[in-house]
Design a protein around this motif. Structure first.
Motif, PDB file in Angstrom:
ATOM      1  N   UNK A  56       0.801  -1.228   0.000  1.00 26.17           N
ATOM      2  CA  UNK A  56       0.000   0.000   0.000  1.00 26.17           C
ATOM      3  C   UNK A  56       0.834   1.278   0.000  1.00 26.17           C
ATOM      4  N   UNK A  57       2.078   1.188   0.479  1.00 26.88           N
ATOM      5  CA  UNK A  57       2.931   2.370   0.561  1.00 26.88           C
ATOM      6  C   UNK A  57       3.639   2.692  -0.755  1.00 26.88           C
ATOM      7  N   UNK A  58       3.541   1.795  -1.735  1.00 25.76           N
ATOM      8  CA  UNK A  58       4.283   1.976  -2.982  1.00 25.76           C
ATOM      9  C   UNK A  58       3.422   2.585  -4.080  1.00 25.76           C
ATOM     10  N   UNK A  59       4.101   3.248  -5.030  1.00 25.47           N
ATOM     11  CA  UNK A  59       3.409   3.884  -6.151  1.00 25.47           C
ATOM     12  C   UNK A  59       2.914   2.872  -7.173  1.00 25.47           C
ATOM     13  N   UNK A  60       3.600   1.748  -7.260  1.00 24.42           N
ATOM     14  CA  UNK A  60       3.203   0.716  -8.223  1.00 24.42           C
ATOM     15  C   UNK A  60       2.109  -0.155  -7.606  1.00 24.42           C
ATOM     16  N   UNK A  61       1.033  -0.329  -8.345  1.00 26.04           N
ATOM     17  CA  UNK A  61      -0.069  -1.172  -7.891  1.00 26.04           C
ATOM     18  C   UNK A  61      -0.534  -2.014  -9.075  1.00 26.04           C
ATOM     19  N   UNK A  62       0.214  -3.056  -9.353  1.00 25.47           N
ATOM     20  CA  UNK A  62      -0.086  -3.920 -10.494  1.00 25.47           C
ATOM     21  C   UNK A  62      -0.614  -5.262  -9.991  1.00 25.47           C
ATOM     22  N   UNK A  63      -1.408  -5.953 -10.811  1.00 25.73           N
ATOM     23  CA  UNK A  63      -1.885  -7.282 -10.410  1.00 25.73           C
ATOM     24  C   UNK A  63      -0.702  -8.227 -10.200  1.00 25.73           C
ATOM     25  N   UNK A  64      -0.819  -9.089  -9.224  1.00 23.45           N
ATOM     26  CA  UNK A  64       0.245 -10.062  -8.968  1.00 23.45           C
ATOM     27  C   UNK A  64       0.385 -11.004 -10.159  1.00 23.45           C
ATOM     28  N   UNK A  65       1.607 -11.321 -10.506  1.00 20.82           N
ATOM     29  CA  UNK A  65       1.849 -12.276 -11.591  1.00 20.82           C
ATOM     30  C   UNK A  65       1.191 -13.612 -11.274  1.00 20.82           C
ATOM     31  N   UNK A  66       0.676 -14.264 -12.305  1.00 22.55           N
ATOM     32  CA  UNK A  66       0.165 -15.622 -12.113  1.00 22.55           C
ATOM     33  C   UNK A  66       1.345 -16.589 -12.050  1.00 22.55           C
ATOM     34  N   UNK A  67       1.106 -17.769 -11.520  1.00 27.85           N
ATOM     35  CA  UNK A  67       2.168 -18.774 -11.438  1.00 27.85           C
ATOM     36  C   UNK A  67       2.689 -19.109 -12.826  1.00 27.85           C
ATOM     37  N   UNK A  68       1.789 -19.299 -13.777  1.00 31.64           N
ATOM     38  CA  UNK A  68       2.217 -19.672 -15.127  1.00 31.64           C
ATOM     39  C   UNK A  68       3.039 -18.567 -15.777  1.00 31.64           C
ATOM     40  N   UNK A  69       2.642 -17.312 -15.566  1.00 32.27           N
ATOM     41  CA  UNK A  69       3.421 -16.204 -16.137  1.00 32.27           C
ATOM     42  C   UNK A  69       4.798 -16.118 -15.484  1.00 32.27           C
ATOM     43  N   UNK A  70       4.851 -16.320 -14.171  1.00 35.51           N
ATOM     44  CA  UNK A  70       6.133 -16.278 -13.463  1.00 35.51           C
ATOM     45  C   UNK A  70       7.064 -17.389 -13.948  1.00 35.51           C
ATOM     46  N   UNK A  71       6.515 -18.580 -14.147  1.00 34.48           N
ATOM     47  CA  UNK A  71       7.347 -19.684 -14.625  1.00 34.48           C
ATOM     48  C   UNK A  71       7.800 -19.472 -16.067  1.00 34.48           C
ATOM     49  N   UNK A  72       6.966 -18.803 -16.873  1.00 28.45           N
ATOM     50  CA  UNK A  72       7.388 -18.462 -18.239  1.00 28.45           C
ATOM     51  C   UNK A  72       8.557 -17.483 -18.200  1.00 28.45           C
ATOM     52  N   UNK A  73       8.532 -16.541 -17.259  1.00 26.59           N
ATOM     53  CA  UNK A  73       9.638 -15.599 -17.094  1.00 26.59           C
ATOM     54  C   UNK A  73      10.928 -16.361 -16.767  1.00 26.59           C
ATOM     55  N   UNK A  74      10.797 -17.350 -15.907  1.00 25.13           N
ATOM     56  CA  UNK A  74      11.963 -18.174 -15.563  1.00 25.13           C
ATOM     57  C   UNK A  74      12.468 -18.915 -16.801  1.00 25.13           C
ATOM     58  N   UNK A  75      11.569 -19.504 -17.552  1.00 30.16           N
ATOM     59  CA  UNK A  75      11.946 -20.212 -18.781  1.00 30.16           C
ATOM     60  C   UNK A  75      12.686 -19.282 -19.743  1.00 30.16           C
ATOM     61  N   UNK A  76      12.129 -18.099 -19.956  1.00 31.66           N
ATOM     62  CA  UNK A  76      12.714 -17.152 -20.903  1.00 31.66           C
ATOM     63  C   UNK A  76      14.095 -16.677 -20.438  1.00 31.66           C
ATOM     64  N   UNK A  77      14.249 -16.524 -19.127  1.00 38.57           N
ATOM     65  CA  UNK A  77      15.539 -16.098 -18.584  1.00 38.57           C
ATOM     66  C   UNK A  77      16.583 -17.192 -18.758  1.00 38.57           C
ATOM     67  N   UNK A  78      16.201 -18.424 -18.463  1.00 36.23           N
ATOM     68  CA  UNK A  78      17.124 -19.547 -18.620  1.00 36.23           C
ATOM     69  C   UNK A  78      17.554 -19.708 -20.079  1.00 36.23           C
ATOM     70  N   UNK A  79      16.620 -19.463 -20.988  1.00 32.89           N
ATOM     71  CA  UNK A  79      16.927 -19.554 -22.420  1.00 32.89           C
ATOM     72  C   UNK A  79      17.900 -18.452 -22.846  1.00 32.89           C
ATOM     73  N   UNK A  80      17.688 -17.246 -22.300  1.00 32.34           N
ATOM     74  CA  UNK A  80      18.535 -16.106 -22.672  1.00 32.34           C
ATOM     75  C   UNK A  80      19.919 -16.177 -22.040  1.00 32.34           C
ATOM     76  N   UNK A  81      20.013 -16.826 -20.878  1.00 25.08           N
ATOM     77  CA  UNK A  81      21.274 -16.857 -20.124  1.00 25.08           C
ATOM     78  C   UNK A  81      21.678 -18.301 -19.821  1.00 25.08           C
ATOM     79  N   UNK A  82      22.038 -19.057 -20.857  1.00 23.03           N
ATOM     80  CA  UNK A  82      22.306 -20.489 -20.643  1.00 23.03           C
ATOM     81  C   UNK A  82      23.518 -20.766 -19.766  1.00 23.03           C
ATOM     82  N   UNK A  83      24.420 -19.800 -19.612  1.00 25.87           N
ATOM     83  CA  UNK A  83      25.632 -20.031 -18.842  1.00 25.87           C
ATOM     84  C   UNK A  83      25.589 -19.427 -17.445  1.00 25.87           C
TER      85      UNK A  83
END
Length: 281
Positions: A194-221
């Motif tokens: 409540x104290x922050x300026x950003x008020x966005x909907x919480x990421x869904x589990x599937x979206x969060x895991x897709x972010x992880x997938x995309x990061x692992x793909x971009x940074x294989x090492x």
């Protein structure tokens, strides 16, 4: 069949609150009335005690974090003194410093004090950053990472998702990370306050895991690390991260929020057949 290995990291918040910056996602930022503990620098003895507990909980990485935008010479000396104290008492730990923007000379001093890796997150894309922070630039963050690399420090560089960025921002951000080629890359999931300026909907589990997938793909090492927001966003599915390229996890509490109890995480990791990294490479 060989056991799977994960790297555990713990955070020591050396100082908290009273930051002059206006990062919209951070409860320590200027003008924020968040209900958090605010304190000046911990003593070396306090931090050594935390380091011993972290090592007992199988942590390899131990991150020394200070609030504020950047290092000055006094703060550099203080962090270096604490690093030397921890290194003397718990030499098995891999020390990480997270102290904001820093000069080449300051980073060299930290390296000489036994710091292995410098953590300075880009947070998001260069294009989106001005929308979430106006008191310093993304380019200053980028330069600190280049300077850390120039001193021979390993990079721990990642960011935060779910702060209103677009898919294009996420792709741009990961392209920048790929260019830096960090040793490890932490992923944080934003949790509204409540104290922050950003008020966005919480990421869904599937979206969060897709972010992880995309990061692992971009940074294989890189070692992909899950940090803040793991428990709140992923909930009962949080341990699925290891099926998505994650090889490092922050255990215990974060900077201003509670994390999972370390003993629960460790019991689960053992149940899943993991052993814990004892060397950084």
């Amino acid at each position: 069949m060989p056991m799977k290995t994960i790297m555990l990291c713990a955070i020591s918040s050396l100082s908290a609150g009273n930051c002059s910056e206006d990062c919209h996602y951070c409860t320590q930022s200027a003008g924020t009335k968040a209900d958090i503990k605010r304190y000046k620098l911990k003593s070396p003895e306090q931090v050594v005690d935390e380091a011993k507990k972290a090592y007992a909980n199988h942590a390899l990485g131990f991150c020394l974090v200070t609030s504020g935008a950047r290092l000055d010479d006094q703060k550099t000396e203080q962090v270096a003194r604490i690093a030397r104290a921890v290194g003397k008492e718990v030499p098995q730990l891999m020390l990480i410093a997270c102290n904001g923007m820093a000069s080449l000379e300051q980073l060299k001093e930290l390296k000489n004090a036994g710091i292995f890796s410098y953590n300075h997150n880009l947070e998001t894309s260069r294009e989106f950053f001005p929308k979430i922070c106006t008191t310093h630039s993304w380019d200053e963050r980028w330069q600190t990472n280049l300077d850390a690399k120039a001193t021979g420090l390993q990079l721990c560089c990642g960011g935060i998702y779910g702060i209103g960025e677009s898919e294009a921002d996420r792709a741009s951000f990961r392209a920048s990370l790929k260019e830096l080629a960090p040793f490890s890359s932490p992923i944080n999931f934003f949790i509204a306050n409540p104290a922050l300026k950003i008020d966005t909907p919480r990421l869904s589990v599937d979206e969060a895991l897709k972010i992880v997938d995309d990061t692992a793909l971009a940074l294989p090492n890189a070692r992909i690390m899950i940090a803040g927001g793991r428990e709140a966003v992923l909930g009962e599915r949080q341990y699925e991260i290891f099926d998505h390229g994650v090889s490092a996890v922050v255990i215990g509490d974060y900077l201003t929020t509670k994390g999972e109890e370390s003993c629960k995480d460790i019991a689960k990791f053992k149940q899943m057949g993991f052993e814990f990294a004892s060397k950084c490479h």
